[in-house]
Design an enzyme around this catalytic site. Structure first.
Site, PDB file in Angstrom:
ATOM      1  N   SER A 109       3.207  -4.860  -3.475  1.00 60.47           N
ATOM      2  CA  SER A 109       2.050  -5.007  -4.373  1.00 60.47           C
ATOM      3  C   SER A 109       0.911  -5.714  -3.654  1.00 60.47           C
ATOM      4  O   SER A 109       1.061  -6.217  -2.537  1.00 60.47           O
ATOM      5  CB  SER A 109       2.439  -5.785  -5.629  1.00 60.47           C
ATOM      6  OG  SER A 109       2.617  -7.152  -5.316  1.00 60.47           O
ATOM      7  N   SER A 111      -0.652  -8.509  -4.628  1.00 68.31           N
ATOM      8  CA  SER A 111      -0.857  -9.874  -5.114  1.00 68.31           C
ATOM      9  C   SER A 111      -1.145 -10.875  -3.999  1.00 68.31           C
ATOM     10  O   SER A 111      -1.682 -11.946  -4.257  1.00 68.31           O
ATOM     11  CB  SER A 111       0.364 -10.344  -5.906  1.00 68.31           C
ATOM     12  OG  SER A 111       1.486 -10.519  -5.060  1.00 68.31           O
ATOM     13  N   LYS A 166       4.864 -15.409  -2.904  1.00 69.25           N
ATOM     14  CA  LYS A 166       3.607 -16.058  -3.281  1.00 69.25           C
ATOM     15  C   LYS A 166       3.374 -17.232  -2.332  1.00 69.25           C
ATOM     16  O   LYS A 166       4.189 -17.522  -1.465  1.00 69.25           O
ATOM     17  CB  LYS A 166       3.646 -16.573  -4.727  1.00 69.25           C
ATOM     18  CG  LYS A 166       4.037 -15.545  -5.791  1.00 69.25           C
ATOM     19  CD  LYS A 166       2.974 -14.495  -6.022  1.00 69.25           C
ATOM     20  CE  LYS A 166       3.404 -13.507  -7.104  1.00 69.25           C
ATOM     21  NZ  LYS A 166       2.464 -12.382  -7.247  1.00 69.25           N
ATOM     22  N   SER A 269      -2.675 -11.322  -9.668  1.00 73.24           N
ATOM     23  CA  SER A 269      -1.358 -11.831  -9.313  1.00 73.24           C
ATOM     24  C   SER A 269      -0.696 -12.450 -10.537  1.00 73.24           C
ATOM     25  O   SER A 269      -1.261 -13.348 -11.172  1.00 73.24           O
ATOM     26  CB  SER A 269      -1.474 -12.894  -8.205  1.00 73.24           C
ATOM     27  OG  SER A 269      -0.234 -13.519  -7.965  1.00 73.24           O
TER      28      SER A 269
END
Length: 304
Positions: A109, A111, A166, A269
């Site tokens: 993704s 994010s 993250k 995100s």
């Protein structure tokens, strides 16, 4: 992220266990049984040859060849044992490498754009945050603790079969404030340097790009000026009482043994703002290197 690879460790462990048991059984038991049967067959063969010679029966020069073929036939491993013995050391090596040293992941993704792009194949250091038992992910040896600015892979708190990636913005005890798309950590406002706008080539959209200095760790982030400052519909996650939300953003105090995570693509995100803190037992490792991107070889290298 990585739902399939989340189960791959268990699949690999089962394969290693099965092939290992077969290899062990063959090495210490089955091979000896084959040897005993081969010795018995050879003894019978030799006795037959001796009887023929005593009776004056002449054999041609194929006796040695026949004896060797007889021995090879009795000593030959069944195919399932042969393949298990060949695969076991390879599977065991891969399992140990990805469980205790480095594990590969694929970014699915956007994010973490612009730091990590969709399709990046990354390596994750599995030991820098402590040695953990495979499968159950229980820490047995303490090494280092995650630091602000680290890019970390962890088990998604709402689904432990899924891996997320993250950036650590808050460690235990930190007071995190995110107001009007700007971070403050323990009362210290994080510095931002404007960079040229970032073009999302997939959606043909420009985003504001900034150099964020997160208590000494400089990295790039994106913000979308069209997105609201507030966090829409956060979950009622564990320790949610330590967070307050308003029209300008939110403020959270990170509880002991947990971490606050945010994506570098701040307005695209789903992270701790929505689903809460990441417990230490969810940690997988520290991401540190892009080893391949099939769409862009230039992506190969380390990142912050």
């Amino acid at each position: 992220m990585q739902a399939l690879l989340g189960n791959f460790a268990l699949i690999l462990f089962v394969l290693m266990l099965v092939t290992g048991v077969i290899w062990f059984a063959d090495t210490f038991f089955l091979s000896k049984q084959r040897r005993a049967r081969a010795d018995a067959a050879l003894a019978e063969f030799d006795a037959a040859v001796a009887r023929d010679q005593a009776q004056g029966v002449k054999r041609d020069g194929t006796v040695a060849t026949a004896r060797a073929d007889l021995q090879a036939r009795h000593l030959k491993q069944p195919a399932w044992i042969e393949y298990s013995g060949s695969f076991f050391p390879v599977i065991a090596l891969v399992f140990c490498l990805r469980s205790f040293l480095y594990e590969p992941f694929k970014i699915p993704s956007s994010s973490m754009v612009p730091t990590l792009l969709v399709g990046d194949l990354i390596l994750v250091n599995k030991f820098t945050y402590g040695i953990r038992l495979p499968i159950i992910n229980k820490k047995i040896i303490e090494v280092n603790q995650p630091q602000r600015g680290d890019v970390m892979v962890f088990k998604y708190p709402k689904d432990m079969s899924v891996d997320y990636i993250k950036r650590v913005v808050g460690v235990p005890g930190d007071k995190i404030v995110y107001k009007n798309k700007r971070l403050t950590v323990n009362g210290e406002q994080i510095s931002y340097k404007a960079l040229p706008d970032y073009l999302d080539e997939e959606n043909l959209t420009y985003y504001k790009q900034w150099q964020e200095n997160l208590t000494g760790v400089e990295h790039k982030i994106l913000t979308d000026e069209r997105a609201p400052n507030f966090v829409p519909n956060p979950d009622a996650f564990p320790h949610h009482e330590l967070c307050t939300y308003n029209a300008e953003g939110f403020a959270c105090t990170v509880p002991p043994g947990e971490y606050f995570m945010m994506g570098d693509n701040r307005d695209n995100s789903l992270d701790s703002r929505y689903w809460g803190f990441v417990p230490d037992q969810n940690i997988v490792g520290k991401a540190f290197f892009v080893w391949m991107n099939l769409g862009d070889i230039k992506r190969i290298g380390s990142f912050h």
